[in-house]
Design a protein around this motif. Sequence first.
Motif, PDB file in Angstrom:
ATOM      1  N   GLY A   8       2.611  -0.114   1.901  1.00 28.11           N
ATOM      2  CA  GLY A   8       3.912  -0.388   2.457  1.00 28.11           C
ATOM      3  C   GLY A   8       3.974  -1.941   2.334  1.00 28.11           C
ATOM      4  O   GLY A   8       5.032  -2.411   3.018  1.00 28.11           O
ATOM      5  N   GLY A   9       3.352  -2.718   1.651  1.00 31.40           N
ATOM      6  CA  GLY A   9       3.625  -3.958   1.409  1.00 31.40           C
ATOM      7  C   GLY A   9       4.788  -4.040   0.263  1.00 31.40           C
ATOM      8  O   GLY A   9       5.103  -3.227  -0.274  1.00 31.40           O
ATOM      9  N   GLY A  10       5.154  -5.370   0.117  1.00 33.27           N
ATOM     10  CA  GLY A  10       6.527  -5.500  -0.603  1.00 33.27           C
ATOM     11  C   GLY A  10       7.030  -6.789  -0.526  1.00 33.27           C
ATOM     12  O   GLY A  10       6.565  -7.663   0.167  1.00 33.27           O
ATOM     13  N   LEU A  11       8.051  -6.974  -0.828  1.00 35.97           N
ATOM     14  CA  LEU A  11       9.230  -8.332  -0.921  1.00 35.97           C
ATOM     15  C   LEU A  11      10.146  -7.945  -0.021  1.00 35.97           C
ATOM     16  O   LEU A  11      10.937  -7.109  -0.033  1.00 35.97           O
ATOM     17  CB  LEU A  11       9.651  -8.488  -2.448  1.00 35.97           C
ATOM     18  N   VAL A  12      10.260  -8.905   0.975  1.00 33.92           N
ATOM     19  CA  VAL A  12      11.163  -8.894   1.877  1.00 33.92           C
ATOM     20  C   VAL A  12      11.932 -10.078   2.375  1.00 33.92           C
ATOM     21  O   VAL A  12      11.285 -11.085   2.266  1.00 33.92           O
ATOM     22  CB  VAL A  12      10.756  -7.999   3.321  1.00 33.92           C
ATOM     23  N   GLN A  13      13.108 -10.165   2.763  1.00 31.68           N
ATOM     24  CA  GLN A  13      13.562 -11.646   3.097  1.00 31.68           C
ATOM     25  C   GLN A  13      13.145 -11.861   4.373  1.00 31.68           C
ATOM     26  O   GLN A  13      13.144 -11.143   5.405  1.00 31.68           O
ATOM     27  CB  GLN A  13      15.219 -11.456   3.051  1.00 31.68           C
ATOM     28  N   ALA A  14      13.265 -13.400   4.750  1.00 35.65           N
ATOM     29  CA  ALA A  14      13.015 -13.718   5.947  1.00 35.65           C
ATOM     30  C   ALA A  14      13.954 -13.086   7.107  1.00 35.65           C
ATOM     31  O   ALA A  14      15.186 -12.956   6.855  1.00 35.65           O
ATOM     32  CB  ALA A  14      13.222 -15.308   6.015  1.00 35.65           C
ATOM     33  N   GLY A  15      13.461 -12.754   8.103  1.00 32.01           N
ATOM     34  CA  GLY A  15      14.026 -11.865   9.406  1.00 32.01           C
ATOM     35  C   GLY A  15      14.043 -10.599   9.128  1.00 32.01           C
ATOM     36  O   GLY A  15      14.268  -9.787   9.907  1.00 32.01           O
ATOM     37  N   GLY A  16      13.473 -10.082   8.087  1.00 34.60           N
ATOM     38  CA  GLY A  16      13.140  -8.541   7.676  1.00 34.60           C
ATOM     39  C   GLY A  16      12.098  -8.128   8.287  1.00 34.60           C
ATOM     40  O   GLY A  16      11.494  -8.567   8.973  1.00 34.60           O
ATOM     41  N   SER A  17      11.938  -6.653   8.095  1.00 34.85           N
ATOM     42  CA  SER A  17      10.852  -6.104   8.626  1.00 34.85           C
ATOM     43  C   SER A  17      10.062  -5.088   7.743  1.00 34.85           C
ATOM     44  O   SER A  17      10.613  -4.888   6.507  1.00 34.85           O
ATOM     45  CB  SER A  17      11.353  -4.862   9.752  1.00 34.85           C
ATOM     46  N   LEU A  18       8.742  -5.039   8.022  1.00 34.22           N
ATOM     47  CA  LEU A  18       7.977  -3.924   7.036  1.00 34.22           C
ATOM     48  C   LEU A  18       7.270  -3.219   8.129  1.00 34.22           C
ATOM     49  O   LEU A  18       6.596  -3.849   9.065  1.00 34.22           O
ATOM     50  CB  LEU A  18       7.151  -4.658   6.222  1.00 34.22           C
ATOM     51  N   ARG A  19       6.656  -2.016   7.544  1.00 27.26           N
ATOM     52  CA  ARG A  19       5.753  -1.357   8.323  1.00 27.26           C
ATOM     53  C   ARG A  19       4.407  -1.088   7.472  1.00 27.26           C
ATOM     54  O   ARG A  19       4.709  -0.358   6.182  1.00 27.26           O
ATOM     55  CB  ARG A  19       5.986  -0.141   8.956  1.00 27.26           C
ATOM     56  N   LEU A  20       3.333  -1.508   7.743  1.00 26.92           N
ATOM     57  CA  LEU A  20       2.087  -1.361   6.972  1.00 26.92           C
ATOM     58  C   LEU A  20       1.370  -0.070   7.434  1.00 26.92           C
ATOM     59  O   LEU A  20       1.395   0.117   8.500  1.00 26.92           O
ATOM     60  CB  LEU A  20       1.234  -2.529   6.838  1.00 26.92           C
ATOM     61  N   SER A  21       0.526   0.822   6.629  1.00 24.64           N
ATOM     62  CA  SER A  21       0.035   1.818   7.024  1.00 24.64           C
ATOM     63  C   SER A  21      -1.429   1.498   6.344  1.00 24.64           C
ATOM     64  O   SER A  21      -1.614   0.957   5.485  1.00 24.64           O
ATOM     65  CB  SER A  21       0.357   3.070   6.315  1.00 24.64           C
ATOM     66  N   CYS A  22      -2.259   1.965   7.160  1.00 26.33           N
ATOM     67  CA  CYS A  22      -3.979   1.990   6.926  1.00 26.33           C
ATOM     68  C   CYS A  22      -4.432   3.603   7.074  1.00 26.33           C
ATOM     69  O   CYS A  22      -4.586   3.724   8.125  1.00 26.33           O
ATOM     70  CB  CYS A  22      -4.690   1.106   7.437  1.00 26.33           C
ATOM     71  N   ALA A  23      -4.608   4.190   6.007  1.00 24.23           N
ATOM     72  CA  ALA A  23      -5.319   5.578   6.129  1.00 24.23           C
ATOM     73  C   ALA A  23      -6.769   5.598   6.050  1.00 24.23           C
ATOM     74  O   ALA A  23      -7.420   4.838   5.041  1.00 24.23           O
ATOM     75  CB  ALA A  23      -4.819   6.426   4.704  1.00 24.23           C
ATOM     76  N   ASP A 111     -17.386  -3.906   9.362  1.00 24.60           N
ATOM     77  CA  ASP A 111     -18.155  -3.007   8.579  1.00 24.60           C
ATOM     78  C   ASP A 111     -17.349  -2.602   7.301  1.00 24.60           C
ATOM     79  O   ASP A 111     -17.967  -2.042   6.246  1.00 24.60           O
ATOM     80  CB  ASP A 111     -18.365  -1.814   9.695  1.00 24.60           C
ATOM     81  N   TYR A 112     -16.157  -2.391   7.489  1.00 20.63           N
ATOM     82  CA  TYR A 112     -15.523  -1.602   6.391  1.00 20.63           C
ATOM     83  C   TYR A 112     -14.095  -2.587   5.998  1.00 20.63           C
ATOM     84  O   TYR A 112     -13.613  -2.894   6.929  1.00 20.63           O
ATOM     85  CB  TYR A 112     -15.039  -0.375   6.289  1.00 20.63           C
ATOM     86  N   TRP A 113     -13.811  -2.796   4.868  1.00 19.09           N
ATOM     87  CA  TRP A 113     -12.347  -3.442   4.240  1.00 19.09           C
ATOM     88  C   TRP A 113     -11.892  -2.498   3.573  1.00 19.09           C
ATOM     89  O   TRP A 113     -12.379  -1.826   2.582  1.00 19.09           O
ATOM     90  CB  TRP A 113     -12.828  -4.735   3.616  1.00 19.09           C
ATOM     91  N   GLY A 114     -10.434  -2.645   3.650  1.00 22.66           N
ATOM     92  CA  GLY A 114      -9.646  -2.055   2.469  1.00 22.66           C
ATOM     93  C   GLY A 114      -9.532  -3.029   1.266  1.00 22.66           C
ATOM     94  O   GLY A 114      -9.862  -4.122   1.462  1.00 22.66           O
ATOM     95  N   LYS A 115      -8.675  -2.656   0.525  1.00 21.90           N
ATOM     96  CA  LYS A 115      -8.260  -3.635  -0.733  1.00 21.90           C
ATOM     97  C   LYS A 115      -7.226  -4.628  -0.550  1.00 21.90           C
ATOM     98  O   LYS A 115      -6.979  -5.574  -1.417  1.00 21.90           O
ATOM     99  CB  LYS A 115      -8.188  -2.784  -1.955  1.00 21.90           C
ATOM    100  N   GLY A 116      -6.364  -3.879   0.233  1.00 21.91           N
ATOM    101  CA  GLY A 116      -5.228  -5.216   0.664  1.00 21.91           C
ATOM    102  C   GLY A 116      -3.848  -4.754   0.046  1.00 21.91           C
ATOM    103  O   GLY A 116      -3.945  -4.094  -0.722  1.00 21.91           O
ATOM    104  N   THR A 117      -2.750  -5.160   0.797  1.00 22.14           N
ATOM    105  CA  THR A 117      -1.439  -4.960   0.205  1.00 22.14           C
ATOM    106  C   THR A 117      -0.870  -6.281   0.524  1.00 22.14           C
ATOM    107  O   THR A 117      -0.805  -6.733   1.551  1.00 22.14           O
ATOM    108  CB  THR A 117      -0.844  -3.731   0.950  1.00 22.14           C
ATOM    109  N   LEU A 118       0.073  -6.645  -0.458  1.00 26.87           N
ATOM    110  CA  LEU A 118       0.787  -7.866  -0.618  1.00 26.87           C
ATOM    111  C   LEU A 118       2.090  -7.695   0.230  1.00 26.87           C
ATOM    112  O   LEU A 118       2.774  -7.161  -0.148  1.00 26.87           O
ATOM    113  CB  LEU A 118       1.046  -8.528  -2.017  1.00 26.87           C
ATOM    114  N   VAL A 119       2.260  -8.870   1.003  1.00 27.44           N
ATOM    115  CA  VAL A 119       3.428  -9.123   1.705  1.00 27.44           C
ATOM    116  C   VAL A 119       4.037 -10.243   1.493  1.00 27.44           C
ATOM    117  O   VAL A 119       3.344 -11.313   1.415  1.00 27.44           O
ATOM    118  CB  VAL A 119       3.396  -8.941   3.186  1.00 27.44           C
ATOM    119  N   THR A 120       5.212 -10.402   0.766  1.00 25.04           N
ATOM    120  CA  THR A 120       5.831 -11.709   0.402  1.00 25.04           C
ATOM    121  C   THR A 120       7.373 -11.596   0.974  1.00 25.04           C
ATOM    122  O   THR A 120       8.085 -10.661   0.835  1.00 25.04           O
ATOM    123  CB  THR A 120       6.145 -11.498  -1.265  1.00 25.04           C
ATOM    124  N   VAL A 121       7.587 -12.661   1.942  1.00 20.11           N
ATOM    125  CA  VAL A 121       8.608 -12.997   2.532  1.00 20.11           C
ATOM    126  C   VAL A 121       9.323 -14.154   1.751  1.00 20.11           C
ATOM    127  O   VAL A 121       8.852 -15.240   1.684  1.00 20.11           O
ATOM    128  CB  VAL A 121       8.351 -13.350   3.870  1.00 20.11           C
TER     129      VAL A 121
END
Length: 123
Positions: A8-23, A111-121
């Motif tokens: 769910g990460g990505g590039l968004v403009q300031a004031g925008g929204s994103l929804r991240l998911s973790c499975a 205990d456990y970590w994911g690998k991450g997703t990049l969010v750029t605003v």
Amino acid sequence: EVQLVESGGGLVQAGGSLRLSCAASGFTFDDYAIGWFRQAPGKEREGVSCIIGSGGRTYNVDSAKGRFTISSDNAKNTVYLQMNSLKPEDTAVYYCAASSACYPLIPNGIDYWGKGTLVTVSS
């Protein structure tokens, strides 16, 4: 095998929204607290928000309150982070993590970590 997979990460403009998911898979979801951390370039990893797998109690750091909302779908073993009113300073790699408790929301003791997703605003 334990897995936490962010999306769910990505590039968004300031004031925008994103929804991240973790499975999550490979462990009993209800036995853990699932948290979101972030790490900006040159900075330490910091906690953002957390939810208890059973019961749904949540914990948010001050910078997330009022803008970020964490939720879970236990049937899907998935945790979401809805991020609104994003600011350039929210730019970071966002990590999903599992631990025994939400507080304190610090990288030690995870205990456990994911690998991450990049969010750029962008400004």
